[in-house]
Design a protein around this motif. Structure first.
Motif, mmCIF file in Angstrom:
data_model
loop_
_atom_site.group_PDB
_atom_site.id
_atom_site.type_symbol
_atom_site.label_atom_id
_atom_site.label_comp_id
_atom_site.label_asym_id
_atom_site.label_seq_id
_atom_site.Cartn_x
_atom_site.Cartn_y
_atom_site.Cartn_z
ATOM 1 N N LEU A 186 4.326 -4.553 -4.728
ATOM 2 C CA LEU A 186 4.873 -3.510 -5.033
ATOM 3 C C LEU A 186 6.070 -4.099 -5.965
ATOM 4 O O LEU A 186 6.823 -3.019 -6.649
ATOM 5 C CB LEU A 186 5.170 -2.410 -4.326
ATOM 6 C CG LEU A 186 3.904 -1.539 -3.856
ATOM 7 C CD1 LEU A 186 4.358 -0.650 -2.796
ATOM 8 C CD2 LEU A 186 3.261 -0.872 -5.048
ATOM 9 N N ALA A 190 6.241 -8.051 -9.648
ATOM 10 C CA ALA A 190 4.868 -8.157 -9.776
ATOM 11 C C ALA A 190 4.296 -7.765 -11.073
ATOM 12 O O ALA A 190 4.641 -7.159 -11.867
ATOM 13 C CB ALA A 190 4.393 -7.285 -8.646
ATOM 14 N N ARG A 195 0.586 -4.315 -8.869
ATOM 15 C CA ARG A 195 1.407 -3.084 -8.326
ATOM 16 C C ARG A 195 0.397 -2.054 -8.128
ATOM 17 O O ARG A 195 0.531 -1.315 -7.125
ATOM 18 C CB ARG A 195 2.661 -2.929 -9.355
ATOM 19 C CG ARG A 195 3.776 -3.753 -9.442
ATOM 20 C CD ARG A 195 4.694 -3.415 -10.395
ATOM 21 N NE ARG A 195 5.652 -2.507 -9.795
ATOM 22 C CZ ARG A 195 6.569 -1.760 -10.391
ATOM 23 N NH1 ARG A 195 6.669 -1.670 -11.838
ATOM 24 N NH2 ARG A 195 7.299 -0.935 -9.690
ATOM 25 N N ARG A 196 -0.419 -2.015 -9.355
ATOM 26 C CA ARG A 196 -1.569 -0.805 -9.237
ATOM 27 C C ARG A 196 -2.428 -0.955 -7.630
ATOM 28 O O ARG A 196 -2.556 -0.146 -7.164
ATOM 29 C CB ARG A 196 -2.298 -1.002 -10.447
ATOM 30 C CG ARG A 196 -3.368 0.265 -10.402
ATOM 31 C CD ARG A 196 -4.537 0.057 -11.261
ATOM 32 N NE ARG A 196 -4.080 -0.179 -12.832
ATOM 33 C CZ ARG A 196 -4.265 -1.327 -13.431
ATOM 34 N NH1 ARG A 196 -5.152 -2.139 -12.974
ATOM 35 N NH2 ARG A 196 -3.999 -1.397 -14.776
ATOM 36 N N ALA A 224 9.595 1.483 -3.274
ATOM 37 C CA ALA A 224 9.158 0.799 -4.140
ATOM 38 C C ALA A 224 8.071 1.518 -4.833
ATOM 39 O O ALA A 224 7.568 1.187 -6.004
ATOM 40 C CB ALA A 224 8.407 -0.513 -3.487
ATOM 41 N N LEU A 228 6.630 3.808 -9.626
ATOM 42 C CA LEU A 228 5.291 4.178 -10.287
ATOM 43 C C LEU A 228 4.938 5.608 -10.612
ATOM 44 O O LEU A 228 4.045 5.908 -11.438
ATOM 45 C CB LEU A 228 4.370 3.432 -9.339
ATOM 46 C CG LEU A 228 4.288 1.975 -9.086
ATOM 47 C CD1 LEU A 228 3.399 1.518 -8.244
ATOM 48 C CD2 LEU A 228 3.927 1.362 -10.342
ATOM 49 N N SER A 231 4.858 5.806 -13.960
ATOM 50 C CA SER A 231 4.144 4.999 -15.095
ATOM 51 C C SER A 231 3.283 5.507 -15.938
ATOM 52 O O SER A 231 2.843 6.614 -15.857
ATOM 53 C CB SER A 231 3.364 4.270 -13.910
ATOM 54 O OG SER A 231 2.220 3.100 -14.591
ATOM 55 N N ALA A 236 -2.394 3.884 -11.796
ATOM 56 C CA ALA A 236 -1.099 3.454 -10.978
ATOM 57 C C ALA A 236 -0.293 4.576 -10.354
ATOM 58 O O ALA A 236 0.193 4.899 -9.311
ATOM 59 C CB ALA A 236 -0.296 2.487 -11.718
#
Length: 474
Positions: A186, A190, A195-196, A224, A228, A231, A236
């Motif tokens: 995360l 990355a 990350r997803r 972290a 997202l 996003s 994600a």
């Protein structure tokens, strides 16, 4: 193990909005149901659980719509079960909780469950895994989790898909390397795909066990995940929302999620996400609202209008989640005002007419809450709410009648005008019938409301007689 006991919700500086404080560094620029009823002189005109399946929400991944709609487990009841387990000497959290804190939490949950569980034929419908979580063993393996900065043992994260995460098969020392690898995935450096995938695996890990959720909470995953939530990748964003929802089931993670500035980004996901992301964002905000101070912050950060939108345009599941969240948030008066201003009354009145969907009774509860302020009462009358509630007393099942009379009592207790409207809607015959054949609670509320209506009629008669006597004297 890193302690979260010192985590605090940041206080806004003078002139700073509560949502700015909560957001931290992550900030970015009736159906009208009017019916014609007979006059009081014609009283004869009055008309005479499947098993829980996992869902993509409170700890469960999505199945098909039929599986989602089969959920009937009550999040309140299961939280109470976990609370009782926490109070036991065998639970590791018992050391950190005083009996007074446990009693206070139990009292709040019992207050919430009073209208959404104890007196209802439906349940809160926002938890797919809580029953199993409440019953599962949550014993720690005794090893303190390592820091997220420590190098993780080499693991293949794809093994999580088929891994048995039961306590016997996966003690914490076996799960910990996977958690740390996910937290590293995360990181801001990355790749987006990594990350997803890491968010999806945190979501999977967090849905199973209380001790794993606590391990994830102290391993650095929460701050972290928060970025997202904004996003532009809908998958994600949905994974991050649901991961935080599942983590919030662990009581001590809620303050960490709040301190990480998640409230405003969750509201953003509630406005912009996929249908599942919106539903799970509503549930995550409900979980965070267990911290009383968060309720005003959630309202100030703009959660009420998208929750109202979910009432109108969401799926049946989304409507239920929005209703439950609004009920909790509207314990704060300012949030009641926000809900009325956002137009919540009209969809609530419409939902009263959706019999058999599981939303009718919840809508009555929220409507009764909003009727606690003058603006709410006026809006309910304007939207035809009195007629809809009288119709429910006439034609609905026993539980709907009970909730309807409670809402009418809230509307009419301090309003002679609304009492007169209730009489004109032909409410007296069905109220008399309910006072004789309803549940104990329904009988009591119906008798109280009939008493108000008798006072109303007596007052009107006295005033009319006074006017007539004055005219004759002249």
């Amino acid at each position: 193990m890193v302690s979260l006991a010192g985590s605090q919700i940041p206080s806004p500086s003078p002139g700073q909005s509560p949502c700015a404080a909560a957001g931290g560094t992550h900030r970015r620029p009736g159906r009208s149901m009017r019916t014609i009823r007979s006059a009081l002189q014609q009283p004869d005109s009055a008309p005479g659980s499947p098993a829980a399946a996992p869902r993509d929400g409170f700890g469960g991944d999505a199945g098909d719509d039929s599986d989602i709609e089969n959920l009937t487990d009550s999040v309140i009841d299961f939280h109470l079960s976990e609370l009782a387990a926490t109070a036991g000497p065998a639970h590791p959290a018992a050391v950190a909780k005083s009996s007074s804190a446990i009693n206070a939490a139990a009292t709040e949950l019992l207050d919430l469950s009073r209208d959404f569980s104890d007196y209802s034929s439906f349940n809160s419908d926002i938890s797919g895994e809580l029953e199993r979580l409440a019953m599962a063993a949550a014993a720690w393996a005794g090893a303190a989790p390592r820091s997220a900065d420590a190098p993780a043992a080499a693991v293949d994260l794809n093994d999580l898909e088929s891994m048995d995460l039961s306590p016997d098969a996966a003690p914490l020392e076996r799960v910990e390397p996977f958690v740390l690898a996910c937290v590293q995935g995360l990181g801001p450096d990355a790749a987006p795909d990594a990350r997803r995938a890491a968010a999806a695996r945190i979501r999977l890990l967090a849905k199973h066990r209380s001790d794993i959720r606590e391990l994830i909470g102290v391993s650095g995953a929460i701050p972290a995940l928060v970025p997202l939530l904004r996003s532009t990748d809908p998958v994600a964003q949905e994974n991050a929302v649901t991961a935080l929802l599942n983590l919030s089931l662990e009581e001590r993670n809620r303050s960490a999620i709040t301190a990480a500035g998640a409230i405003k980004p969750l509201v953003y996901a509630l406005r912009t996400g996929t249908a599942a992301a919106k539903q799970n964002a509503a549930c995550a905000l409900l979980s965070l609202s267990c911290i009383e101070e968060n309720r005003a912050t959630i309202g100030a950060c703009g959660a009420i209008p998208p929750l109202v939108a979910l009432l109108s345009a969401g799926s049946t599941r989304g409507k239920k989640d929005a209703l439950t969240t609004l009920y909790r948030l509207c314990s704060a008066r300012r949030n009641k005002e926000r809900a009325v201003s956002a137009g919540a009354i009209v969809p609530l009145v419409h939902l009263i007419g959706e019999r058999g969907s599981g939303t009718c009774e919840k809508a009555m509860v929220v409507l009764g809450s909003l009727a606690g302020i003058a603006e709410g009462r006026e809006a309910v009358v304007e939207a035809g709410g009195i007629s809809a509630l009288v119709e429910a007393i006439e034609d609905g099942p026993a539980k709907e009648k009970e909730f309807a009379v409670v809402a009418l009592l809230q509307l009419c207790s301090d309003s002679p005008h609304n009492r007169a409207l209730l009489v004109r809607e032909g409410a007296i015959p069905p109220l008399v019938a309910l006072s004789q054949s309803g549940s104990a609670r329904a009988k009591h509320k119906a008798e109280t409301l009939l008493g108000y209506l008798r006072e109303q009629r007596h007052g009107v008669g006295c005033r009319a007689g006074s006017v007539a006597a004055t005219s004759l004297a002249r």
